[in-house]
Design a protein around this motif. Sequence first.
Motif, PDB file in Angstrom:
ATOM      1  N   ARG A 240       0.553  -1.022   0.555  1.00  0.00           N
ATOM      2  CA  ARG A 240       0.463   0.358   0.395  1.00  0.00           C
ATOM      3  C   ARG A 240       0.673   1.451   0.372  1.00  0.00           C
ATOM      4  O   ARG A 240       0.665   2.448  -0.942  1.00  0.00           O
ATOM      5  N   GLN A 241       1.559   1.789   1.208  1.00  0.00           N
ATOM      6  CA  GLN A 241       3.127   2.347   1.552  1.00  0.00           C
ATOM      7  C   GLN A 241       3.354   2.866   0.075  1.00  0.00           C
ATOM      8  O   GLN A 241       3.546   3.578  -0.309  1.00  0.00           O
ATOM      9  N   ASN A 242       3.705   1.829  -0.497  1.00  0.00           N
ATOM     10  CA  ASN A 242       4.799   1.522  -2.185  1.00  0.00           C
ATOM     11  C   ASN A 242       4.015   1.810  -3.579  1.00  0.00           C
ATOM     12  O   ASN A 242       4.271   3.027  -4.367  1.00  0.00           O
ATOM     13  N   LEU A 243       2.545   2.004  -3.011  1.00  0.00           N
ATOM     14  CA  LEU A 243       1.721   2.262  -4.488  1.00  0.00           C
ATOM     15  C   LEU A 243       2.009   3.667  -3.880  1.00  0.00           C
ATOM     16  O   LEU A 243       1.667   4.022  -5.134  1.00  0.00           O
ATOM     17  N   ILE A 244       1.438   4.485  -3.442  1.00  0.00           N
ATOM     18  CA  ILE A 244       1.399   5.901  -2.601  1.00  0.00           C
ATOM     19  C   ILE A 244       2.830   6.423  -3.397  1.00  0.00           C
ATOM     20  O   ILE A 244       2.422   7.344  -4.024  1.00  0.00           O
ATOM     21  N   ASP A 245       3.967   6.169  -2.937  1.00  0.00           N
ATOM     22  CA  ASP A 245       4.962   6.807  -2.791  1.00  0.00           C
ATOM     23  C   ASP A 245       5.425   6.573  -4.319  1.00  0.00           C
ATOM     24  O   ASP A 245       6.261   7.615  -5.112  1.00  0.00           O
ATOM     25  N   GLN A 246       5.094   5.640  -5.387  1.00  0.00           N
ATOM     26  CA  GLN A 246       5.363   5.742  -6.342  1.00  0.00           C
ATOM     27  C   GLN A 246       4.118   7.357  -7.404  1.00  0.00           C
ATOM     28  O   GLN A 246       5.369   7.686  -8.449  1.00  0.00           O
ATOM     29  N   LEU A 247       3.544   7.453  -7.251  1.00  0.00           N
ATOM     30  CA  LEU A 247       2.762   8.378  -7.701  1.00  0.00           C
ATOM     31  C   LEU A 247       4.104   9.556  -8.167  1.00  0.00           C
ATOM     32  O   LEU A 247       4.288  10.350  -9.090  1.00  0.00           O
ATOM     33  N   THR A 248       4.860  10.282  -6.986  1.00  0.00           N
ATOM     34  CA  THR A 248       6.273  10.917  -7.006  1.00  0.00           C
ATOM     35  C   THR A 248       7.208  11.020  -6.940  1.00  0.00           C
ATOM     36  O   THR A 248       8.328  10.499  -7.369  1.00  0.00           O
ATOM     37  N   GLY A 249       7.518   8.940  -6.744  1.00  0.00           N
ATOM     38  CA  GLY A 249       8.646   8.308  -7.045  1.00  0.00           C
ATOM     39  C   GLY A 249       9.222   8.242  -8.201  1.00  0.00           C
ATOM     40  O   GLY A 249       8.184   7.862  -9.166  1.00  0.00           O
ATOM     41  N   ALA A 250      10.264   7.965  -8.418  1.00  0.00           N
ATOM     42  CA  ALA A 250      10.580   6.866  -9.747  1.00  0.00           C
ATOM     43  C   ALA A 250      10.439   5.424 -10.119  1.00  0.00           C
ATOM     44  O   ALA A 250      10.438   4.499  -9.176  1.00  0.00           O
ATOM     45  N   VAL A 251      10.517   4.722 -11.114  1.00  0.00           N
ATOM     46  CA  VAL A 251       9.902   3.903 -11.898  1.00  0.00           C
ATOM     47  C   VAL A 251      10.867   2.831 -11.975  1.00  0.00           C
ATOM     48  O   VAL A 251      12.116   3.325 -12.915  1.00  0.00           O
ATOM     49  N   ARG A 252      11.549   1.901 -11.237  1.00  0.00           N
ATOM     50  CA  ARG A 252      12.891   1.481 -11.401  1.00  0.00           C
ATOM     51  C   ARG A 252      12.439  -0.208 -12.216  1.00  0.00           C
ATOM     52  O   ARG A 252      13.205  -0.652 -11.064  1.00  0.00           O
ATOM     53  N   TRP A 253      12.244   0.415 -13.134  1.00  0.00           N
ATOM     54  CA  TRP A 253      11.858  -0.882 -13.975  1.00  0.00           C
ATOM     55  C   TRP A 253      13.341  -1.642 -14.569  1.00  0.00           C
ATOM     56  O   TRP A 253      13.309  -3.243 -14.069  1.00  0.00           O
ATOM     57  N   THR A 254      14.306  -1.189 -14.759  1.00  0.00           N
ATOM     58  CA  THR A 254      15.728  -1.614 -15.421  1.00  0.00           C
ATOM     59  C   THR A 254      16.217  -2.954 -13.922  1.00  0.00           C
ATOM     60  O   THR A 254      16.331  -3.981 -13.588  1.00  0.00           O
ATOM     61  N   GLN A 255      16.175  -2.024 -12.594  1.00  0.00           N
ATOM     62  CA  GLN A 255      16.590  -2.383 -11.360  1.00  0.00           C
ATOM     63  C   GLN A 255      15.342  -3.943 -10.302  1.00  0.00           C
ATOM     64  O   GLN A 255      15.512  -4.963 -10.261  1.00  0.00           O
ATOM     65  N   THR A 256      14.595  -3.732 -11.411  1.00  0.00           N
ATOM     66  CA  THR A 256      13.399  -4.818 -10.879  1.00  0.00           C
ATOM     67  C   THR A 256      13.438  -5.954 -11.911  1.00  0.00           C
ATOM     68  O   THR A 256      13.011  -7.046 -11.262  1.00  0.00           O
ATOM     69  N   VAL A 257      13.639  -5.443 -13.204  1.00  0.00           N
ATOM     70  CA  VAL A 257      13.688  -6.941 -13.880  1.00  0.00           C
ATOM     71  C   VAL A 257      14.810  -7.467 -13.857  1.00  0.00           C
ATOM     72  O   VAL A 257      15.364  -8.662 -13.818  1.00  0.00           O
ATOM     73  N   GLN A 258      16.109  -7.002 -13.147  1.00  0.00           N
ATOM     74  CA  GLN A 258      17.277  -7.718 -12.864  1.00  0.00           C
ATOM     75  C   GLN A 258      17.157  -8.771 -11.442  1.00  0.00           C
ATOM     76  O   GLN A 258      17.762  -9.585 -10.826  1.00  0.00           O
ATOM     77  N   GLN A 259      16.717  -7.770 -10.493  1.00  0.00           N
ATOM     78  CA  GLN A 259      16.113  -8.860  -9.248  1.00  0.00           C
ATOM     79  C   GLN A 259      15.331  -9.361  -9.525  1.00  0.00           C
ATOM     80  O   GLN A 259      15.084 -10.476  -8.797  1.00  0.00           O
ATOM     81  N   MET A 260      14.158  -9.486 -10.460  1.00  0.00           N
ATOM     82  CA  MET A 260      13.479 -10.663 -10.465  1.00  0.00           C
ATOM     83  C   MET A 260      13.989 -11.756 -11.100  1.00  0.00           C
ATOM     84  O   MET A 260      14.098 -12.922 -10.949  1.00  0.00           O
ATOM     85  N   ILE A 261      15.402 -11.472 -11.986  1.00  0.00           N
ATOM     86  CA  ILE A 261      16.089 -12.714 -12.760  1.00  0.00           C
ATOM     87  C   ILE A 261      16.908 -13.319 -11.612  1.00  0.00           C
ATOM     88  O   ILE A 261      17.622 -14.265 -11.564  1.00  0.00           O
ATOM     89  N   ALA A 262      17.497 -12.434 -10.770  1.00  0.00           N
ATOM     90  CA  ALA A 262      18.476 -12.533  -9.546  1.00  0.00           C
ATOM     91  C   ALA A 262      17.753 -13.800  -8.479  1.00  0.00           C
ATOM     92  O   ALA A 262      18.450 -14.318  -8.131  1.00  0.00           O
ATOM     93  N   ASP A 263      16.387 -13.848  -8.985  1.00  0.00           N
ATOM     94  CA  ASP A 263      15.738 -14.069  -7.433  1.00  0.00           C
ATOM     95  C   ASP A 263      14.802 -15.469  -8.772  1.00  0.00           C
ATOM     96  O   ASP A 263      14.011 -16.498  -7.968  1.00  0.00           O
ATOM     97  N   GLY A 264      15.591 -15.905  -9.519  1.00  0.00           N
ATOM     98  CA  GLY A 264      15.123 -17.395 -10.248  1.00  0.00           C
ATOM     99  C   GLY A 264      14.143 -16.887 -11.244  1.00  0.00           C
ATOM    100  O   GLY A 264      13.727 -17.565 -12.634  1.00  0.00           O
ATOM    101  N   ALA A 265      13.956 -15.297 -11.922  1.00  0.00           N
ATOM    102  CA  ALA A 265      12.850 -15.637 -13.197  1.00  0.00           C
ATOM    103  C   ALA A 265      14.208 -15.778 -14.285  1.00  0.00           C
ATOM    104  O   ALA A 265      14.438 -14.985 -14.210  1.00  0.00           O
ATOM    105  N   THR A 266      13.101 -16.752 -15.257  1.00  0.00           N
ATOM    106  CA  THR A 266      13.643 -16.731 -16.195  1.00  0.00           C
ATOM    107  C   THR A 266      13.300 -17.076 -17.671  1.00  0.00           C
ATOM    108  O   THR A 266      13.083 -16.239 -18.428  1.00  0.00           O
TER     109      THR A 266
END
Length: 293
Positions: free
Chosen positions: A239-265
């Motif tokens: 809930r808090q992250n969803l609120i913060d997202q409106l004024t915060g950055a979309v860190r898509w590169t880092q998100t995908v990298q983390q998903m891959i690090a956590d096993g996404a193939t």
Amino acid sequence: MKNAFVFPGQGSQFPGMGKALYEQNEKAKGLFEKANEILGFRISDIMFNGTDEDLKQTKVTQPAVFLHSVIAFLCTEHATPDMVAGHSLGEFSALVANGALTFEDALKLVAIRANAMQKACELQPSTMAAVLGLDDEKVIAICAEITDEVVVPANFNCPGQLVISGSIKGIDIACEKMKAAGAKRALVLPVGGAFHSPLMAPAKVELQAAIESTTFSTPTCPVYQNVVASAVTNPTAIRQNLIDQLTGAVRWTQTVQQMIADGATSFTEVGPGKVLQGLVQKIDKTATVAGIS
């Protein structure tokens, strides 16, 4: 071997979106009609028969992209993600896919978000620009140098492709500095305002009140949220992250990298267009991508 489902944001819309779903699937038809009722206007008619211009209105664009993504997901048999993420608006779609939000509640929040953002855009003329061919660190540093205007990194889309957001004057100054620093391009985008920047603060107040009065459930799998670029399962944190997202950055590169690090193939993009499939492949050439539309 984990399957990540990802959901696109504003900009992926196109005339005729969702029409085949509506015509070929009774469940989809029912969900579109429910959406028309919740929104108080026939968004399905605009999606199926409207022009590019009709679809560009923020109050239409955001619910339209959300509906296309979520209804496609809900009508796909055996769609069982191990993890989910969404680009900006797409985060709401992801939260329906992992059960954190109901279809109805998420749609109501998306409509409130779209209208609040529209109002914030009208309060202060502002814009965004795409910066191509510069390192993230360099873009961050140039934005930080400009202190008398609002300019911030807004979307980290993939290496060498970043979007900045801010006041019109601030973006003009930043674009010149980016080009001088060696950017291949620094291009002002045809958008209504400075999304994912402090200039969205007026919209955040309205959205926060709506999010705080909405029930969030424990999700069936983690959501990798834009502002933290890591796995989240706690409803309060979501809930808090969803609120913060409106004024915060979309860190898509880092998100995908983390998903891959956590096993996404493999990554399955659900909804209109193929933007995220392209970004995922630019972030990691070895990832398998597919789409459900």
